[in-house]
Scaffold this active site. Sequence first.
Site, PDB file in Angstrom:
ATOM      1  N   LYS A   1       6.470   6.293   1.250  1.00 38.93           N
ATOM      2  CA  LYS A   1       6.629   6.070  -0.201  1.00 38.93           C
ATOM      3  C   LYS A   1       8.042   5.621  -0.524  1.00 38.93           C
ATOM      4  CE  LYS A   1       3.393   5.703  -1.364  1.00 38.93           C
ATOM      5  NZ  LYS A   1       2.516   5.773  -0.256  1.00 38.93           N
TER       6      LYS A   1
ATOM      7  N   HIS B   1      16.107  15.759  19.884  1.00 43.73           N
ATOM      8  CA  HIS B   1      15.943  14.978  21.128  1.00 43.73           C
ATOM      9  C   HIS B   1      16.385  13.539  20.942  1.00 43.73           C
ATOM     10  CE1 HIS B   1      13.944  18.343  23.025  1.00 43.73           C
ATOM     11  NE2 HIS B   1      13.206  18.496  21.937  1.00 43.73           N
TER      12      HIS B   1
ATOM     13  N   LYS C   1      -1.005  -4.900  -2.443  1.00 44.92           N
ATOM     14  CA  LYS C   1      -1.813  -3.688  -2.636  1.00 44.92           C
ATOM     15  C   LYS C   1      -2.917  -3.590  -1.588  1.00 44.92           C
ATOM     16  CE  LYS C   1      -3.260   0.068  -4.537  1.00 44.92           C
ATOM     17  NZ  LYS C   1      -2.461   1.295  -4.255  1.00 44.92           N
TER      18      LYS C   1
ATOM     19  N   GLU D   1       8.985   2.056   0.910  1.00 47.66           N
ATOM     20  CA  GLU D   1       8.260   0.855   0.435  1.00 47.66           C
ATOM     21  C   GLU D   1       8.618   0.495  -0.999  1.00 47.66           C
ATOM     22  OE1 GLU D   1       3.996   0.828   0.006  1.00 47.66           O
ATOM     23  OE2 GLU D   1       3.935   2.992  -0.092  1.00 47.66           O
TER      24      GLU D   1
ATOM     25  N   ARG E   1      -1.575  -7.029  -7.098  1.00 55.40           N
ATOM     26  CA  ARG E   1      -1.841  -7.160  -5.658  1.00 55.40           C
ATOM     27  C   ARG E   1      -0.606  -7.598  -4.894  1.00 55.40           C
ATOM     28  NH1 ARG E   1      -7.575  -8.304  -4.627  1.00 55.40           N
ATOM     29  NH2 ARG E   1      -6.991  -9.672  -2.936  1.00 55.40           N
TER      30      ARG E   1
ATOM     31  N   ASN F   1      -7.748 -17.790  -0.021  1.00 55.15           N
ATOM     32  CA  ASN F   1      -7.222 -16.503   0.466  1.00 55.15           C
ATOM     33  C   ASN F   1      -7.614 -16.397   1.932  1.00 55.15           C
ATOM     34  OD1 ASN F   1      -6.310 -15.836  -2.037  1.00 55.15           O
ATOM     35  ND2 ASN F   1      -7.625 -14.037  -2.327  1.00 55.15           N
ATOM     36  N   GLY F   2      -6.689 -15.843   2.751  1.00 50.67           N
ATOM     37  CA  GLY F   2      -6.999 -15.636   4.159  1.00 50.67           C
ATOM     38  C   GLY F   2      -6.031 -16.418   5.043  1.00 50.67           C
TER      39      GLY F   2
ATOM     40  N   GLU G   1       4.260  10.602   5.029  1.00 51.63           N
ATOM     41  CA  GLU G   1       3.823   9.908   3.805  1.00 51.63           C
ATOM     42  C   GLU G   1       4.969   9.821   2.802  1.00 51.63           C
ATOM     43  OE1 GLU G   1       1.673   7.978   3.035  1.00 51.63           O
ATOM     44  OE2 GLU G   1       1.712   7.925   0.847  1.00 51.63           O
TER      45      GLU G   1
ATOM     46  N   CYS H   1      -2.951 -12.334  -1.826  1.00 50.37           N
ATOM     47  CA  CYS H   1      -3.338 -13.461  -2.678  1.00 50.37           C
ATOM     48  C   CYS H   1      -4.487 -13.091  -3.611  1.00 50.37           C
ATOM     49  CB  CYS H   1      -3.796 -14.626  -1.807  1.00 50.37           C
ATOM     50  SG  CYS H   1      -2.575 -15.166  -0.631  1.00 50.37           S
TER      51      CYS H   1
ATOM     52  N   TRP I   1       0.489 -14.826  -1.716  1.00 49.27           N
ATOM     53  CA  TRP I   1       1.359 -13.923  -0.964  1.00 49.27           C
ATOM     54  C   TRP I   1       1.592 -14.633   0.358  1.00 49.27           C
ATOM     55  CZ3 TRP I   1       0.569 -10.576   3.446  1.00 49.27           C
ATOM     56  CH2 TRP I   1       1.512  -9.549   3.573  1.00 49.27           C
TER      57      TRP I   1
HETATM   58  C1  AGP Z   1       0.790   2.623   0.903  1.00 51.18           C
HETATM   59  O1  AGP Z   1       1.561   3.013  -0.223  1.00 51.18           O
HETATM   60  C2  AGP Z   1       0.719   1.131   1.035  1.00 51.18           C
HETATM   61  N1  AGP Z   1       0.253   0.540  -0.163  1.00 51.18           N
HETATM   62  C3  AGP Z   1      -0.053   0.727   2.281  1.00 51.18           C
HETATM   63  O2  AGP Z   1       0.478   1.422   3.386  1.00 51.18           O
HETATM   64  C4  AGP Z   1      -1.569   1.017   2.246  1.00 51.18           C
HETATM   65  O3  AGP Z   1      -1.793   2.407   2.338  1.00 51.18           O
HETATM   66  C5  AGP Z   1      -2.221   0.332   3.452  1.00 51.18           C
HETATM   67  O4  AGP Z   1      -2.009  -1.057   3.343  1.00 51.18           O
HETATM   68  C6  AGP Z   1      -3.726   0.615   3.554  1.00 51.18           C
HETATM   69  O5  AGP Z   1      -4.361   0.116   2.414  1.00 51.18           O
HETATM   70  P1  AGP Z   1      -5.887   0.569   2.170  1.00 51.18           P
HETATM   71  O6  AGP Z   1      -5.865   2.056   1.966  1.00 51.18           O
HETATM   72  O7  AGP Z   1      -6.337  -0.189   0.963  1.00 51.18           O
HETATM   73  O8  AGP Z   1      -6.663   0.207   3.409  1.00 51.18           O
END
Ligand code: AGP
Length: 589
Positions: free
Chosen positions: A466, A485, A584, A469, A27, A95-96, A462, A2, A71
């Site tokens: 990527k 396994h 984000k 997501e 965001r 927010n929250g 990683e 949010c 969000w």
């Molecule tokens: C990664 O591409 C995502 N955006 C997500 O996993 C992100 O790394 C995670 O939410 C942690 O965010 P931060 O580094 O701002 O704490």
Amino acid sequence: MCGIVGYLGEERAAPVLLDGLEKLEYRGYDSAGVALWQDKKIAVVRRKGRVCELVCARSLAGNAGVGHTRWATHGAPSERNAHPHRFGAVCLVHNGILENAAALKEECLARGEVFSSDTDSEVAAHLMNAFLAEESDLLRAVKRACELLSGSYAFAVLAEGREEIVCARMHSPLVVARGTDGVFAASDLCAVAAEGRSAYVLEDGEFARLTKEGAELFDSALRPVERTFFALAAQQAAPEKGSFAHFMRKEIEEVPSAIENTLSGLPDLLNSHLYEVLCQTEYLHIVACGTAYHSGLCMKAVVEKFARVPTQVFVASEYRYCDPIVPEHTLTVAISQSGETADTLAAAQLALERGSRLLAVTNVEHSSLNRLAQHVLPTRAGREVAVAATKSFNAQLAVLYSLAAALAAGRGRRVPSPAALAVLARETLCASGRVAAWTPYFQGARSVFFLGRGADRCAALEGSLKLKEISYLPSEGYAAGELKHGTLALVDGATPVVAVITDPQLADKTMNAVHEVYARGAAVFLVTPFEELCAAQEVTASVRIPRCEPAYSPILSVIPLQLLAYHVSLALGHDPDKPRNLAKSVTVE
Ligand code: AGP
């Protein structure tokens, strides 16, 4: 996640709010709305979908207002659940997560009050409205309501007939800013950096009252407090895509400079107060989420190879509930691009409470995590707008490798310098253009596997995150030796496999896994510095990257994987910058 924007000043508020919300779109959100204070009434416009749906609000009158991008946490994405929420004379954005909202809502319903949404946030409007009737002062009404709430909140609150915006913050970021034409509130500096001249990040429990006279700050007991506002620099304003179609592609292009700027911006770790801490450190704990967790795994590989310091890497959301054992002389490194991730903040707080020293590695100077930590090492990746972390990951590794080198030096052990990694990253980026041709093999995949051993497994994890997501394809990063396994049962002609092989000591072993998946019909794609492996008959296509210390290789081998995810996402018709369901910065649990 949010986003909040508030404005009160000489200008019409509507354009200021809408422009600010557009800067918060990165965001991640699913609905948006604005409320304009028009003295005895408040005009509210809300829409499910994008900020641009609020175009009809741009001409609304009123020099004060609040705006929000939502969000969804409680209540589906919809217009009725979009903020701002109002009840009686009060109208607010939040927010929250209000963890005791259900019980409080029952009390409001018992008083005969009617709710118009399924959100937890609306409960706060009901409480504030009730207290406003008693207090006849919005600041006190907001405070009394906050005293009843548990969970996290950042509020910006309007009330009919009162030309003011009251703000409150608990475990969810909120900034107040002063500009030439008014005062602002926002959940993220970038929303006000172009308008504001100076800003202050509210601490948990603090309140602010924005009026024509300016921004007043109050502590948790509503005692007025003086705080230092820092100058807002232009670079904190929202960056532009320039010639790139998407922020993600631009930010991948910036990886080499992110590494370079980060390395050049680090202090001389061997002549710092932190160095004394590093020399006394006997255990290293790392807490992080998502991509940042993967950079923590990369750090473990380097620290245990060179510094020989026992290192544990925790998913932050697990750490906070696992009753962690924190021995004396433990240093906890909390890694977070945003510095606002709720799980990482909570884990870092717990580490402090258990007696650990706390070092923050973040990309945002005035973040909550930086304020919590005793030591801060900044990444200098520049603003990262795309939801998928790319350059911030590489920049984190630049910091973490340097930190590992200092840890090793404190034990009289030498490690290869990370200084050359920026140049090698530029070479890698040039060599990675060819991954675009891999896209057709992934578009129709049922699922994808990324394989590696040692540090290469970290890159594989990683790369997998990527891809999934932003393409929404099922994908898994896997230890190459573990595949046989069980998971090998999933491998066939519809499951392309990406293998990362950069350690000569492990190359043959990982090639065994390549042979295994090839024999089951999988197309194999290789990221490696070894030309002979690229020529193997089992390999459909490959990217040759420069050689470096194998423990450092994820900072390079991840680059083609970042680009692969980007191209596959585009080919599948998605927006790589704004993947569905994601935010984000996840500032809620
Ligand atoms: C990664 O591409 C995502 N955006 C997500 O996993 C992100 O790394 C995670 O939410 C942690 O965010 P931060 O580094 O701002 O704490």
